[in-house]
Each structure stands twice: as C-alpha cells, then as structure tokens.
Scaffold this motif. Structure first.
Motif, PDB file in Angstrom:
ATOM      1  N   GLN A   8       1.088  -3.805   3.808  1.00 31.37           N
ATOM      2  CA  GLN A   8      -0.099  -3.488   4.609  1.00 31.37           C
ATOM      3  C   GLN A   8       0.098  -3.896   6.064  1.00 31.37           C
ATOM      4  O   GLN A   8      -0.368  -3.217   6.983  1.00 31.37           O
ATOM      5  CB  GLN A   8      -1.314  -4.205   4.015  1.00 31.37           C
ATOM      6  CG  GLN A   8      -2.656  -3.756   4.551  1.00 31.37           C
ATOM      7  CD  GLN A   8      -3.785  -4.393   3.774  1.00 31.37           C
ATOM      8  OE1 GLN A   8      -3.879  -5.623   3.683  1.00 31.37           O
ATOM      9  NE2 GLN A   8      -4.636  -3.575   3.192  1.00 31.37           N
ATOM     10  N   VAL A  29       0.867  -1.180   0.000  1.00 29.36           N
ATOM     11  CA  VAL A  29       0.000   0.000   0.000  1.00 29.36           C
ATOM     12  C   VAL A  29       0.902   1.229   0.000  1.00 29.36           C
ATOM     13  O   VAL A  29       2.091   1.138   0.319  1.00 29.36           O
ATOM     14  CB  VAL A  29      -0.940   0.020   1.228  1.00 29.36           C
ATOM     15  CG1 VAL A  29      -1.878  -1.179   1.211  1.00 29.36           C
ATOM     16  CG2 VAL A  29      -0.134   0.055   2.526  1.00 29.36           C
ATOM     17  N   PRO A  30       0.387   2.403  -0.351  1.00 29.33           N
ATOM     18  CA  PRO A  30       1.234   3.607  -0.341  1.00 29.33           C
ATOM     19  C   PRO A  30       1.712   3.939   1.073  1.00 29.33           C
ATOM     20  O   PRO A  30       0.960   3.820   2.042  1.00 29.33           O
ATOM     21  CB  PRO A  30       0.298   4.698  -0.873  1.00 29.33           C
ATOM     22  CG  PRO A  30      -0.745   3.959  -1.642  1.00 29.33           C
ATOM     23  CD  PRO A  30      -0.943   2.667  -0.908  1.00 29.33           C
ATOM     24  N   SER A  31       2.967   4.349   1.198  1.00 34.01           N
ATOM     25  CA  SER A  31       3.496   4.807   2.484  1.00 34.01           C
ATOM     26  C   SER A  31       2.706   6.035   2.924  1.00 34.01           C
ATOM     27  O   SER A  31       2.438   6.920   2.116  1.00 34.01           O
ATOM     28  CB  SER A  31       4.972   5.149   2.337  1.00 34.01           C
ATOM     29  OG  SER A  31       5.513   5.619   3.541  1.00 34.01           O
ATOM     30  N   ALA A  36       6.150   2.474  -1.307  1.00 30.24           N
ATOM     31  CA  ALA A  36       5.139   1.464  -0.993  1.00 30.24           C
ATOM     32  C   ALA A  36       5.567   0.690   0.244  1.00 30.24           C
ATOM     33  O   ALA A  36       6.750   0.417   0.447  1.00 30.24           O
ATOM     34  CB  ALA A  36       4.954   0.515  -2.171  1.00 30.24           C
ATOM     35  N   ALA A  92       2.071  -1.039   7.830  1.00 25.10           N
ATOM     36  CA  ALA A  92       1.695   0.352   7.561  1.00 25.10           C
ATOM     37  C   ALA A  92       1.295   1.116   8.814  1.00 25.10           C
ATOM     38  O   ALA A  92       1.285   2.351   8.813  1.00 25.10           O
ATOM     39  CB  ALA A  92       0.559   0.390   6.544  1.00 25.10           C
TER      40      ALA A  92
END
Length: 308
Positions: free
Chosen positions: A151, A132-134, A148, A154
């Motif tokens: 998950q 997922v995007p940072s 990235a 994160a």
C-alpha cells in the motif's frame, strides 16, 4: 538521496544474501527508525520474528522484503531516505555507530548472520505495509512476479527499467502535466526512480532542456529522453551506483563509482564533453533548482526563449 541504480544494487545484494532465510529475532535500537510502524517497536519485533524472506522487490526507489509467516499479508518496507544503509554482517562484527535495527537470520554456511539497518540522519526507516492489488494487474516491481503491491508504494508509477513500461507511457504521462520537463521526470507519479543526478544526466544525453514545458514535448523527443534515461540508469547500475560520500554503500559496505562517468551533474565550469568533440568550448552551467542545483550545457541543451 539514493536513486534507482543505488537501490537496485542494494536489492540485488539482499536477494543474494537474505532471500529464503528466516528471521530469528529483531532488535529495534532506535524507535524513530520504525516510526511508520504504527503499532510500535515491540509489535514490529514480534511480527517479524519467525517470518521467512520470500522475495526482495524494488519499484523506483522503493524497496521491500516479501514475508511468509504473517497472519495478514504484508511486506517489510525499507526506506533508505538520505542516509539509510542495509548491511549484511556477521554477528561478531562491531556495531555501526548509527545502527538502528538488527535482524538476526538463520545460519547458512559462509553467509552473514545479520541484516542491519544503519541511518545517520534518521530520515529513512522500516515498517510493515499491507499488500493491495497492483493498479494495472501486472507484477509490482523488479524481483516479483506477483501483482500485489505494498500500500505504501501503490501511488508511484513504474520505473525507468521496468519492462512493463514504454516510451509512449512516458509521453502520455508528461502531457498530462503542466510543468517544466525536469520537474516532471522527478515526479514519481510520472516515472519512478529518477532523482536529481540522473535527471541532469539523461537530459544532457537527450539534448533537452529541463526548462522545456511538458505541453510542448513531442513524441520523438520523449523517445530520445526515454532511451537516455534507460541508458544512464543501466550504466550507473553496472558501476554500482553513484557515491559522493560514505553514506551510500551496497550491502557489503562498498561504494559505487558512476560519479567518475558523469557528463553534466556537478561539472559547473567544466567543458561540455559533447561540444568539445565538435571543437567548441562550452562550459557546463549550474542553476538553482528546488533548493538544489541543475547542471546543463547552454549550447546543446538550449532553453526555451520564455525561460531564458
């Protein structure tokens, strides 16, 4: 449980011996060690086979291997737990007693052919986690230039040695909490990578009590604590981490020796080395803490009056 220095030692070993190599086969010997891979052990084996390890990344105590060759972008998470070990071995080497996962790699001259996950207590494990995007758009962790992040990782804050983190970030995060200082720096949502051992060492070095309330902490004190955290972690990393038994080792099976340099942790009843330099005899104190122990000097780490 391994803390940042121990996991970084493992990351560096994997980066040397495993990165850029292709996974030829995977054997799950104990499905409990891949229980967090929800599609099961067979899918875990099949998904990894044929993938190439593109990176080895760490954020706090979280460790993952970037993979090229998957249909959906994901990484191989490796959670060490209390007793997990990632070892590089030659295929002909005898299996370890608690071997859980065997990953065979493409041959390379003089390089071990297998990556083995060994775990006595089975608190750790391996699993695939989607990317997922940072949250801040910056590189996810040590060993990565990509923004990235898995998950599964994160939710944790940047770690002590992350170049994209500052003492001001730590100050603001602490002031958002309403708890004791030691509890706060153990909170991976405040700053990641800190465990019980290095928390005690950094608090001792910064001359701060773990009983201080985060609401009372001042910027100069946080700067002192931040400097101490970085120094303690850097020195521990140079020593290969802290090993109290055979459960923590690097990828070649060697133990760290930072335990010989501890100033507070585990030194109950021994002289405070800083007080001794001033000609004082002060004994390190041990207090119960969240089912474990805290070690501190009663003189140079004075408690707030309300917590005495």
């Amino acid at each position: 449980m391994p803390e940042l220095p121990e996991v970084e030692v493992v990351r560096r070993g994997l980066d040397k011996w495993v990165r850029t190599r292709t996974i030829e086969s995977v054997q799950v010997l104990d499905p409990r060690s891949v229980r967090r891979h929800l599609d099961g052990a067979l899918d875990f084996e099949q998904s990894l086979t044929g993938c190439t390890v593109s990176s080895v990344v760490r954020r706090g105590k979280f460790l993952w291997l970037g993979l090229d060759g998957l249909e959906i972008p994901a990484v191989l998470m490796a959670h060490l737990g209390m007793s997990g070990q990632l070892l590089v071995e030659q295929p002909e080497a005898p299996d370890e007693k608690h071997l859980k996962v065997r990953i065979s790699l493409t041959e390379r001259l003089d390089y071990p052919g297998e990556l083995r996950f060994v775990d006595q207590r089975i608190f750790g494990g391996m699993f695939l986690s989607p990317l997922v995007p940072s949250p801040d758009g910056l590189p996810a962790g040590q060993g990565s230039s990509e923004s990235a992040i898995p998950q599964a990782a994160a939710h944790i804050a940047r770690d002590v040695l992350d170049p994209h983190r500052t003492a001001e970030d730590l100050y603001l995060a602490l002031r958002k909490r309403s708890t004791d200082l030691k509890r706060a720096i153990l909170d991976q949502g405040v700053i990641s990578g800190v465990g019980n051992i290095y928390a005690d060492e950094a608090l001792w070095q910064a001359k701060l009590s773990g009983h201080r309330k985060t609401a009372t902490i001042r910027r100069p004190e946080v700067q002192r604590l931040n400097d101490a955290l970085i120094d303690v972690m850097t020195r521990a990393l140079a020593a290969g981490g802290t090993s109290f038994d055979s459960l923590y080792v690097n990828v070649n099976g060697a133990s760290g020796y930072f335990a010989r340099s501890l100033n507070a942790y585990g030194r109950e009843g021994k002289e405070c080395l800083r007080c001794a330099q001033d000609g004082k005899v002060t004994l390190i104190r041990r207090d119960p803490f969240m089912g474990r122990s805290s070690y501190s000097c009663p003189v140079c780490q004075p408690r707030p009056r309300t917590s005495r």
